[in-house]
Enzyme design. Structure first.
Site, mmCIF file in Angstrom:
data_model
loop_
_atom_site.group_PDB
_atom_site.id
_atom_site.type_symbol
_atom_site.label_atom_id
_atom_site.label_comp_id
_atom_site.label_asym_id
_atom_site.label_seq_id
_atom_site.Cartn_x
_atom_site.Cartn_y
_atom_site.Cartn_z
ATOM 1 N N GLU A 134 5.252 0.776 0.716
ATOM 2 C CA GLU A 134 5.914 0.189 -0.460
ATOM 3 C C GLU A 134 5.026 -0.890 -1.075
ATOM 4 O O GLU A 134 5.476 -1.854 -1.654
ATOM 5 C CB GLU A 134 7.321 -0.277 -0.134
ATOM 6 C CG GLU A 134 7.688 -1.363 0.780
ATOM 7 C CD GLU A 134 6.851 -1.838 1.940
ATOM 8 O OE1 GLU A 134 5.894 -1.177 2.361
ATOM 9 O OE2 GLU A 134 7.191 -2.929 2.408
ATOM 10 N N ASP B 31 4.338 -5.936 -3.255
ATOM 11 C CA ASP B 31 5.104 -5.351 -2.144
ATOM 12 C C ASP B 31 6.593 -5.499 -2.468
ATOM 13 O O ASP B 31 7.065 -6.600 -2.786
ATOM 14 C CB ASP B 31 4.750 -6.106 -0.842
ATOM 15 C CG ASP B 31 5.400 -5.482 0.379
ATOM 16 O OD1 ASP B 31 4.673 -4.906 1.198
ATOM 17 O OD2 ASP B 31 6.646 -5.581 0.509
ATOM 18 N N ILE B 32 7.309 -4.389 -2.404
ATOM 19 C CA ILE B 32 8.742 -4.433 -2.737
ATOM 20 C C ILE B 32 9.486 -5.242 -1.661
ATOM 21 O O ILE B 32 9.185 -5.110 -0.471
ATOM 22 C CB ILE B 32 9.313 -3.003 -2.841
ATOM 23 C CG1 ILE B 32 8.577 -2.255 -3.969
ATOM 24 C CG2 ILE B 32 10.816 -3.027 -3.103
ATOM 25 C CD1 ILE B 32 9.025 -0.836 -4.161
HETATM 26 N N1 LIG Z 1 11.661 5.808 0.946
HETATM 27 C C1 LIG Z 1 10.455 5.478 1.411
HETATM 28 N N2 LIG Z 1 10.323 4.428 2.242
HETATM 29 C C2 LIG Z 1 9.114 4.086 2.690
HETATM 30 C C3 LIG Z 1 7.971 4.805 2.295
HETATM 31 N N3 LIG Z 1 6.890 4.228 2.889
HETATM 32 C C4 LIG Z 1 7.357 3.170 3.614
HETATM 33 N N4 LIG Z 1 8.699 3.088 3.510
HETATM 34 C C5 LIG Z 1 9.615 2.137 4.132
HETATM 35 O O1 LIG Z 1 9.373 0.829 3.659
HETATM 36 C C6 LIG Z 1 9.980 -0.086 4.585
HETATM 37 C C7 LIG Z 1 9.127 -1.324 4.674
HETATM 38 O O2 LIG Z 1 9.830 -2.228 5.444
HETATM 39 P P1 LIG Z 1 9.277 -3.616 5.949
HETATM 40 O O3 LIG Z 1 7.789 -3.535 6.144
HETATM 41 O O4 LIG Z 1 10.107 -4.036 7.125
HETATM 42 O O5 LIG Z 1 9.463 -4.605 4.756
HETATM 43 P P2 LIG Z 1 10.674 -4.897 3.781
HETATM 44 O O6 LIG Z 1 11.977 -4.374 4.285
HETATM 45 O O7 LIG Z 1 10.260 -4.422 2.427
HETATM 46 O O8 LIG Z 1 10.738 -6.465 3.800
HETATM 47 P P3 LIG Z 1 9.752 -7.521 3.134
HETATM 48 O O9 LIG Z 1 8.486 -6.809 2.736
HETATM 49 O O10 LIG Z 1 9.520 -8.541 4.196
HETATM 50 O O11 LIG Z 1 10.456 -8.084 1.949
HETATM 51 C C8 LIG Z 1 10.107 0.674 5.907
HETATM 52 O O12 LIG Z 1 11.471 0.874 6.171
HETATM 53 C C9 LIG Z 1 9.432 2.018 5.623
HETATM 54 O O13 LIG Z 1 10.068 3.072 6.294
HETATM 55 C C10 LIG Z 1 8.146 5.939 1.433
HETATM 56 O O14 LIG Z 1 7.199 6.641 1.046
HETATM 57 N N5 LIG Z 1 9.398 6.224 1.007
#
Ligand SMILES: Nc1nc2c(ncn2[C@@H]2O[C@H](COP(=O)(O)OP(=O)(O)OP(=O)(O)O)[C@@H](O)[C@H]2O)c(=O)[nH]1
Length: 537
Positions: free
Chosen positions: A457, A414-415
């Site tokens: 992500e 997970d990013i």
């Molecule tokens: N650009 C883009 N963003 C995405 C996609 N799918 C999900 N996201 C974004 O990924 C983000 C995930 O955020 P969070 O679940 O809060 O987690 P995080 O900011 O990575 O924080 P941690 O996982 O706790 O380190 C959200 O803002 C989603 O909108 C996609 O296909 N493209």
């Protein structure tokens, strides 16, 4: 330098020697495999190279290489010098070589930053007016395991192409100074090659239809106007370099005539396809399960049942509902041919089979089937397997691990702080980061590993025949290297990290395995992110 770091340096040095020797063995096998008529001539060279590999690997304590080399050597010893390679032995050797190649590609060595260069050997050439941009691109491409070189003028580029044909060239329309000089250079270059090199053109000044046409006529696959940033270019380069390594089609042939079946096998193998031949229609279910064909060729008339009846049975299984079926028969009556096709077939070839016609039909049907399948099982943003298919593959791999009594690991990635990336740089750049991680994973993992986009992500990786400690080493190395990758965003650059959780299969269900990997991923986040956690079994 202290004792420990000196030892480590030596270890890395010797590890390189073993992996280089393994490459020599793989290359020799490739020669044997490609030209079976001359296989006997390479037998002794193959034996000597493998013997050397085993000695090196034992001396430098690289166990998996030593084991795989030893198995290969024992099989070579069953091959009488000067004689043709027996088919059964060839299959066994192929398995042994695959195991060896997995050891070679598995990057657990600390110095593995160099590893991908060993198998992405065809270069990418860059001919840009802006040298700084060219150097930046090369640095990025090297991260993804490409071998890239930049050139300052047309002569250097032409000379390099004559020495080593590249996978693709990225070129400025006005490379060389004057308008359209880059296109003229490419026109001359292409004349020297039988098959054109795919070219990516870019221009900051000229996006006219005349220039675009001229570029397209000399092999221009893409035309970027105005010029784009390195991230977009790398994605395009990946597309063209990936296209060159298409997997061979897997073709199942059912023909009750052994002679005809053998003939088909020879034709298909010569065309670089993987063929599985059966002569007994009652073996069809087993063959479908074992071989998972992408295309099926059925003889129309066989004792006991017809090809049409077999086609209907095949179509009753969801998994093979859209696999192309091609009938073979001496039947020339068109209405009978049409009737046969209405019962589940896609094409009809009349005997005697013209090999060119057969191969062209398979290519056409195969290409279409693959793109339809990709729509069903792949994620459109990254091209990785989608969530559903990843879980399906995990179930399959669990069955295989149980049968073969092999270890299996499942990892979730997970990013970190991805929301911040989107918020700071915008969604399109966020998407680019997702694609860059997917390219990175494809580049760094073995071909036998399965990579899926699990959710937004989140990514999932299935690592068959992998011990937990190896999985952790591989993913840790990928994590470290990925965190060093400069992500471009216009004039700015930034870094991204990810957290990872790994669970080793412990005779549990796929669901339980996923849950354990997910909990391990959660622990990585709790520990401060940018780390890999191995779940307890
Ligand atoms: N650009 C883009 N963003 C995405 C996609 N799918 C999900 N996201 C974004 O990924 C983000 C995930 O955020 P969070 O679940 O809060 O987690 P995080 O900011 O990575 O924080 P941690 O996982 O706790 O380190 C959200 O803002 C989603 O909108 C996609 O296909 N493209």
């Amino acid at each position: 330098m202290n004792d420990e770091s000196q030892k480590e340096k030596l270890r890395q040095h010797f590890a390189r020697r073993v992996t280089t020797q393994a490459r020599v063995v793989l290359d020799t096998w490739q020669k044997i495999h490609e030209d079976r008529d001359k296989a006997a001539a390479h037998r002794n060279e193959f034996a000597a190279a493998t013997d050397k590999l085993v000695r090196y690997a034992q001396r430098f304590e690289m166990e998996s290489h030593a084991r795989a080399g030893q198995t290969t050597l024992e099989l070579i010893n069953q091959w009488e010098p000067g004689s043709a390679l027996d088919e059964g032995l060839e299959r066994q050797l192929q398995d042994a070589i695959e195991t060896l190649s997995q050891s070679t590609l598995r990057r657990t060595d600390r110095n593995s930053s160099e590893a991908p260069h060993q198998f992405r050997r065809t270069p990418v050439y860059i001919a840009l007016a802006n040298q700084e941009m060219a150097s930046r691109l090369i640095r990025q491409l090297e991260f993804f395991g490409f071998r890239a070189s930049a050139f300052a003028n047309a002569d250097e580029l032409t000379e390099a192409c004559a020495l080593h044909k590249p996978e693709t060239i990225l070129v400025d329309v006005n490379f060389g100074g004057s308008p359209n000089a880059g296109i003229t250079t490419i026109e001359h270059l292409q004349e020297r090659h039988d098959t054109p090199i795919p070219i990516i053109f870019m221009s900051d000044e000229d996006g006219s239809i005349e220039t675009r046409l001229q570029a397209s006529r000399c092999g221009g696959e893409e035309f970027f106007y105005p010029a784009v940033d390195p991230g977009q270019l790398i994605e395009k380069i990946e597309t063209y370099t990936h296209g060159n390594t298409v997997e061979p089609y897997k073709v199942l042939v059912l023909d009750d005539s052994r002679a005809q079946a053998k003939y088909m096998e020879t034709v298909l193998k010569k065309a670089g396809m993987t063929a599985h031949i059966i002569t007994d229609p009652m073996q069809i279910i087993h063959a479908l399960e074992e071989f998972s064909p992408e295309i099926i060729i059925l003889d129309m008339y066989m004792p006991g049942c017809t090809g049409m009846e077999i086609a209907r049975v095949i179509r009753q299984q969801d998994r093979f509902h859209s696999v192309p079926i091609i009938y073979l028969s001496a039947e020339e009556d068109v209405s009978k041919q049409l009737h046969a096709m209405s019962l589940g077939g896609d094409d009809f070839l009349t005997k005697p089979i013209d090999p060119k016609h057969l191969i062209a039909t398979i290519h056409n049907r195969g290409r279409r089937a693959r793109s339809l399948l990709a729509l069903m099982i792949r994620d459109s943003l990254t091209g990785l397997f989608n969530h559903t298919h990843t879980l399906h593959l995990l179930d399959q791999e669990i069955v295989r691990a149980r049968q073969k009594e092999q270890p299996l690991c499942f990892a979730m990635i997970d990013i970190d702080y991805f929301k911040k990336v989107n918020d700071t740089f915008g969604h399109p750049i966020g998407d680019r980061v997702l694609r860059s991680l997917s390219m990175f994973l494809k580049q760094r993992l073995r071909k036998t590993d399965h990579i899926g986009r699990y959710g937004g992500e989140e990514f999932a990786i299935i690592l068959p025949n992998t011990r937990p400690s190896d999985a952790r080493n591989v993913l840790n190395e990928i994590r470290e290297r990925f965190s060093e990758l400069q992500q471009p965003a216009g004039d700015r650059e930034f870094n991204v990290t990810f957290s990872c959780g790994i669970a080793a299969w412990d005779d549990d269900t796929s669901q339980a395995l996923c849950e354990r990997a997910d909990r391990a991923l959660y622990s990585s986040k709790e520990l401060g992110r940018n780390c890999v956690t191995l779940a307890d079994t």
